[in-house]
Design a protein around this motif. Structure first.
Motif, PDB file in Angstrom:
ATOM      1  N   ALA A   1      25.183  41.307  33.942  1.00 42.84           N
ATOM      2  CA  ALA A   1      25.209  39.817  33.953  1.00 42.84           C
ATOM      3  C   ALA A   1      26.050  39.202  35.061  1.00 42.84           C
ATOM      4  O   ALA A   1      26.685  39.812  35.745  1.00 42.84           O
ATOM      5  CB  ALA A   1      25.953  39.340  32.731  1.00 42.84           C
ATOM      6  N   PRO A   2      25.569  37.842  35.840  1.00 40.30           N
ATOM      7  CA  PRO A   2      26.229  37.220  36.818  1.00 40.30           C
ATOM      8  C   PRO A   2      27.629  37.217  36.534  1.00 40.30           C
ATOM      9  O   PRO A   2      28.118  37.100  35.294  1.00 40.30           O
ATOM     10  CB  PRO A   2      25.792  35.734  36.780  1.00 40.30           C
ATOM     11  CG  PRO A   2      24.268  36.063  35.985  1.00 40.30           C
ATOM     12  CD  PRO A   2      24.502  36.893  35.101  1.00 40.30           C
ATOM     13  N   GLY A   3      28.500  37.736  37.633  1.00 41.45           N
ATOM     14  CA  GLY A   3      29.675  37.840  37.322  1.00 41.45           C
ATOM     15  C   GLY A   3      30.311  38.858  36.464  1.00 41.45           C
ATOM     16  O   GLY A   3      31.477  39.094  36.211  1.00 41.45           O
ATOM     17  N   GLY A   4      29.378  39.895  36.089  1.00 38.44           N
ATOM     18  CA  GLY A   4      29.729  41.091  35.381  1.00 38.44           C
ATOM     19  C   GLY A   4      30.374  42.131  36.169  1.00 38.44           C
ATOM     20  O   GLY A   4      30.193  42.007  37.480  1.00 38.44           O
ATOM     21  N   ARG A   5      30.859  43.141  35.784  1.00 41.93           N
ATOM     22  CA  ARG A   5      31.471  44.252  36.475  1.00 41.93           C
ATOM     23  C   ARG A   5      30.844  45.677  36.133  1.00 41.93           C
ATOM     24  O   ARG A   5      30.697  45.989  34.947  1.00 41.93           O
ATOM     25  CB  ARG A   5      33.002  44.245  36.507  1.00 41.93           C
ATOM     26  CG  ARG A   5      33.510  43.248  37.088  1.00 41.93           C
ATOM     27  CD  ARG A   5      35.192  43.423  37.215  1.00 41.93           C
ATOM     28  NE  ARG A   5      35.753  42.022  38.294  1.00 41.93           N
ATOM     29  CZ  ARG A   5      36.961  42.027  38.381  1.00 41.93           C
ATOM     30  NH1 ARG A   5      37.940  43.243  37.873  1.00 41.93           N
ATOM     31  NH2 ARG A   5      37.327  41.004  39.092  1.00 41.93           N
TER      32      ARG A   5
ATOM     33  N   ALA B   1      26.594  41.467  44.972  1.00 38.41           N
ATOM     34  CA  ALA B   1      27.840  41.979  44.365  1.00 38.41           C
ATOM     35  C   ALA B   1      28.982  41.851  45.546  1.00 38.41           C
ATOM     36  O   ALA B   1      28.926  41.808  46.770  1.00 38.41           O
ATOM     37  CB  ALA B   1      27.766  43.320  43.892  1.00 38.41           C
ATOM     38  N   TYR B   2      30.369  41.952  44.984  1.00 42.15           N
ATOM     39  CA  TYR B   2      31.406  42.343  45.947  1.00 42.15           C
ATOM     40  C   TYR B   2      32.301  43.437  45.294  1.00 42.15           C
ATOM     41  O   TYR B   2      32.336  43.731  44.325  1.00 42.15           O
ATOM     42  CB  TYR B   2      32.251  41.091  46.387  1.00 42.15           C
ATOM     43  CG  TYR B   2      33.087  40.469  45.159  1.00 42.15           C
ATOM     44  CD1 TYR B   2      34.445  41.264  44.728  1.00 42.15           C
ATOM     45  CD2 TYR B   2      32.643  39.348  44.251  1.00 42.15           C
ATOM     46  CE1 TYR B   2      35.101  40.361  43.999  1.00 42.15           C
ATOM     47  CE2 TYR B   2      33.197  38.930  43.298  1.00 42.15           C
ATOM     48  CZ  TYR B   2      34.503  39.460  43.000  1.00 42.15           C
ATOM     49  OH  TYR B   2      35.369  39.130  42.087  1.00 42.15           O
ATOM     50  N   LEU B   3      33.045  43.984  46.244  1.00 39.58           N
ATOM     51  CA  LEU B   3      33.666  45.136  45.857  1.00 39.58           C
ATOM     52  C   LEU B   3      35.200  44.741  45.178  1.00 39.58           C
ATOM     53  O   LEU B   3      35.725  43.823  45.702  1.00 39.58           O
ATOM     54  CB  LEU B   3      34.088  45.962  46.781  1.00 39.58           C
ATOM     55  CG  LEU B   3      33.034  46.894  47.671  1.00 39.58           C
ATOM     56  CD1 LEU B   3      33.584  47.684  49.034  1.00 39.58           C
ATOM     57  CD2 LEU B   3      32.197  47.712  46.773  1.00 39.58           C
ATOM     58  N   VAL B   4      35.570  45.286  44.014  1.00 38.45           N
ATOM     59  CA  VAL B   4      36.630  44.767  43.331  1.00 38.45           C
ATOM     60  C   VAL B   4      37.776  46.063  43.909  1.00 38.45           C
ATOM     61  O   VAL B   4      38.705  45.489  44.325  1.00 38.45           O
ATOM     62  CB  VAL B   4      36.572  45.047  41.706  1.00 38.45           C
ATOM     63  CG1 VAL B   4      38.042  44.898  41.230  1.00 38.45           C
ATOM     64  CG2 VAL B   4      35.524  43.845  41.419  1.00 38.45           C
ATOM     65  N   THR B   5      37.322  47.133  44.144  1.00 33.14           N
ATOM     66  CA  THR B   5      38.138  48.239  44.902  1.00 33.14           C
ATOM     67  C   THR B   5      37.537  48.580  46.044  1.00 33.14           C
ATOM     68  O   THR B   5      36.452  48.896  46.392  1.00 33.14           O
ATOM     69  CB  THR B   5      38.053  49.311  43.982  1.00 33.14           C
ATOM     70  OG1 THR B   5      36.839  49.858  43.688  1.00 33.14           O
ATOM     71  CG2 THR B   5      38.457  49.184  42.330  1.00 33.14           C
ATOM     72  N   ARG B   6      38.339  48.199  47.330  1.00 36.61           N
ATOM     73  CA  ARG B   6      37.878  48.582  48.421  1.00 36.61           C
ATOM     74  C   ARG B   6      37.749  50.039  48.814  1.00 36.61           C
ATOM     75  O   ARG B   6      37.174  50.689  49.049  1.00 36.61           O
ATOM     76  CB  ARG B   6      39.070  48.044  49.515  1.00 36.61           C
ATOM     77  CG  ARG B   6      38.321  46.710  49.820  1.00 36.61           C
ATOM     78  CD  ARG B   6      38.741  45.769  51.084  1.00 36.61           C
ATOM     79  NE  ARG B   6      38.157  44.640  50.613  1.00 36.61           N
ATOM     80  CZ  ARG B   6      36.721  44.419  50.889  1.00 36.61           C
ATOM     81  NH1 ARG B   6      36.322  45.256  51.542  1.00 36.61           N
ATOM     82  NH2 ARG B   6      36.158  43.310  50.509  1.00 36.61           N
TER      83      ARG B   6
ATOM     84  N   SER C   1      28.018  42.406  30.214  1.00 36.37           N
ATOM     85  CA  SER C   1      29.040  41.737  31.448  1.00 36.37           C
ATOM     86  C   SER C   1      29.896  42.907  31.759  1.00 36.37           C
ATOM     87  O   SER C   1      30.658  42.751  32.692  1.00 36.37           O
ATOM     88  CB  SER C   1      29.747  40.522  30.696  1.00 36.37           C
ATOM     89  OG  SER C   1      29.962  40.631  29.559  1.00 36.37           O
ATOM     90  N   ALA C   2      29.914  44.123  31.170  1.00 35.23           N
ATOM     91  CA  ALA C   2      30.711  45.073  31.615  1.00 35.23           C
ATOM     92  C   ALA C   2      29.878  46.360  31.419  1.00 35.23           C
ATOM     93  O   ALA C   2      29.259  46.494  30.495  1.00 35.23           O
ATOM     94  CB  ALA C   2      32.205  45.286  31.001  1.00 35.23           C
ATOM     95  N   ILE C   3      29.825  47.320  32.635  1.00 33.88           N
ATOM     96  CA  ILE C   3      29.147  48.642  32.550  1.00 33.88           C
ATOM     97  C   ILE C   3      29.945  49.567  32.910  1.00 33.88           C
ATOM     98  O   ILE C   3      30.831  49.359  34.163  1.00 33.88           O
ATOM     99  CB  ILE C   3      27.705  48.317  33.246  1.00 33.88           C
ATOM    100  CG1 ILE C   3      26.806  47.278  32.568  1.00 33.88           C
ATOM    101  CG2 ILE C   3      27.141  49.852  33.087  1.00 33.88           C
ATOM    102  CD1 ILE C   3      25.532  47.262  33.409  1.00 33.88           C
TER     103      ILE C   3
ATOM    104  N   GLY D   1      27.950  33.831  37.949  1.00 35.18           N
ATOM    105  CA  GLY D   1      28.772  33.562  36.860  1.00 35.18           C
ATOM    106  C   GLY D   1      29.813  32.585  37.066  1.00 35.18           C
ATOM    107  O   GLY D   1      30.079  31.671  37.936  1.00 35.18           O
ATOM    108  N   SER D   2      30.664  32.265  35.852  1.00 30.42           N
ATOM    109  CA  SER D   2      31.725  31.184  35.981  1.00 30.42           C
ATOM    110  C   SER D   2      32.843  31.808  36.709  1.00 30.42           C
ATOM    111  O   SER D   2      33.882  31.091  36.104  1.00 30.42           O
ATOM    112  CB  SER D   2      32.101  30.946  34.588  1.00 30.42           C
ATOM    113  OG  SER D   2      32.080  31.955  33.797  1.00 30.42           O
ATOM    114  N   GLY D   3      32.492  32.456  37.544  1.00 29.56           N
ATOM    115  CA  GLY D   3      33.767  32.927  38.637  1.00 29.56           C
ATOM    116  C   GLY D   3      34.759  34.062  37.877  1.00 29.56           C
ATOM    117  O   GLY D   3      36.127  34.075  38.130  1.00 29.56           O
ATOM    118  N   GLY D   4      34.311  34.453  36.699  1.00 33.38           N
ATOM    119  CA  GLY D   4      35.193  35.502  35.893  1.00 33.38           C
ATOM    120  C   GLY D   4      35.993  36.377  36.563  1.00 33.38           C
ATOM    121  O   GLY D   4      35.873  36.869  37.749  1.00 33.38           O
TER     122      GLY D   4
END
Ligand code: SAM
Length: 343
Positions: free
Chosen positions: A251-255, A306-311, A108-110, A340-343
């Motif tokens: 994983a889905p919802g992972g970063r 995926a979507y960007l957390v940091t633009r 869930s995190a890489i 994922g569950s929107g985490g």
């Protein structure tokens, strides 16, 4: 030098920012693609009491020996905690994860914290530093075939020039390549000192190594050493290969968080993130105008995973770069896998 009070040989770069990037998630499993001394990994374990499995990849076996006790100490007393040390190149992260279980685990995190560790730089026999006399090795993976000595003494002047220009971003790449070839015709270049001497001779009017962003006080050989290291370890191609696989492994919802130290690395990260988030990259340029433009953009949008957390890339604080010069060129980018569950 780096913060003297820090008890470990490598100070993790942008630690606060990395922890913040993963803070909103419930991280049950964490993959560190560049384990190093386990600085980030042990802090992730401490910050996420729900974390049960850590996968740690590194090509350098000395990294695992340093990281293991640190991570275990951070997880002391945690029920069901597992540490899987994976020795190999992160380019092979897919097959490496496949050795763990079938189907392979989905972290869930890489994290990818690119470049060299302070342990590697500070070990003279590995030849990473122009400040230490040593053989011209520069292999992060001690079992790899290609060394810096071989590159320097066998690659053509044109090839040397290309890596010094592209990987070293050295403006005087032609001059440097010429002098290296002249030096090796006299005698093979085998040590860091010999290389520094050969590059040093190219200091025309003190111009070499000056200029460029934040280049104050940069040694004239810095760029050539960086170029050789990137070439020896084929760093850019491996990164380019690994990024889509890291995104796929999440994983889905992972970063996924990537810290780069060089504009060429950052460009690869930016493009891989653009592709994963349904945005055109410079490679798509010819398709982003004309009649088919909108169909193409729809197609990209439909393919996004995926979507960007940091633009924009996140930079280290001034306080950090003061304290740790290795952080100076760092850039952090983060994306989140859809679902994922929107985490
Ligand atoms: N984050 C770590 C810490 O806090 O201790 C430091 C990581 S250090 C900057 C980078 C590590 O990545 C080095 O130990 C290096 O051997 C490893 N490395 C570099 N390229 C690699 C690759 N292609 N595959 C696997 N490991 C790699």
């Amino acid at each position: 030098e780096e913060a003297a009070a820090y008890p470990y040989p490598h100070v993790p770069v942008m630690l606060r920012e990395v922890l913040d990037a993963f803070a909103p998630l419930a991280v049950s499993s964490y993959l560190d693609c560049t384990l190093g001394a386990g600085g980030h990994a042990s802090e992730m374990v401490a910050a996420h009491p729900e974390l049960r499995t850590v996968y740690g990849i590194d090509v350098d076996p000395t990294a695992h020996a340093l990281a293991e006790p640190r991570i275990r100490a951070a997880a002391a007393g945690r029920q069901g905690f597992e540490l899987r040390l994976l020795r190999g190149n992160y380019r092979d992260l897919r097959p490496l994860l496949a050795t763990v279980s079938s189907p392979p685990p989905q972290p869930s995190a890489i994290l990818m914290d690119l470049g060299v560790s302070s342990m590697q730089i500070d070990t003279a026999e590995r030849g990473f530093s122009f400040m230490r006399e040593g053989p011209l090795d520069m292999r992060m993976d001690p079992s790899a075939a290609l060394s810096a000595e071989e590159v320097l003494n066998t690659w053509s002047e044109a090839e040397l020039g290309r890596i010094i220009r592209d990987y070293g971003e050295e403006k005087l790449w032609k001059v440097v390549a010429r002098r290296l070839v002249q030096a090796r015709e006299v005698e093979p270049i085998r040590t860091t000192t010999q290389l520094v001497r050969a590059v040093g001779q190219t200091q025309i009017g003190g111009k070499l190594g000056k200029g460029g962003k934040g280049a104050k006080g940069v040694h004239p050989a810095t760029r050539t050493f960086q170029a050789l290291r990137i070439a020896v370890n084929d760093e850019l191609r491996r990164l380019e290969q690994a990024l889509p696989d890291a995104i796929a492994a999440l994983a889905p919802g992972g970063r996924l968080a990537v810290i780069s130290f060089h504009s060429l690395e950052d460009r690869l990260v930016k493009h891989a993130f653009a592709r994963a988030t349904g945005r055109p990259t410079p490679e798509d340029e010819h398709r982003t105008y004309g009649a088919d433009k909108f169909a193409f953009l729809d197609e990209l949008e439909a393919s996004r995973v995926a979507y960007l957390v940091t633009r924009k890339p996140v930079l280290p604080s001034g306080e950090e770069t003061e304290r740790n010069p290795r952080a100076r060129s760092a850039k952090l980018r983060v994306l989140q896998k859809l679902g994922g569950s929107g985490g």
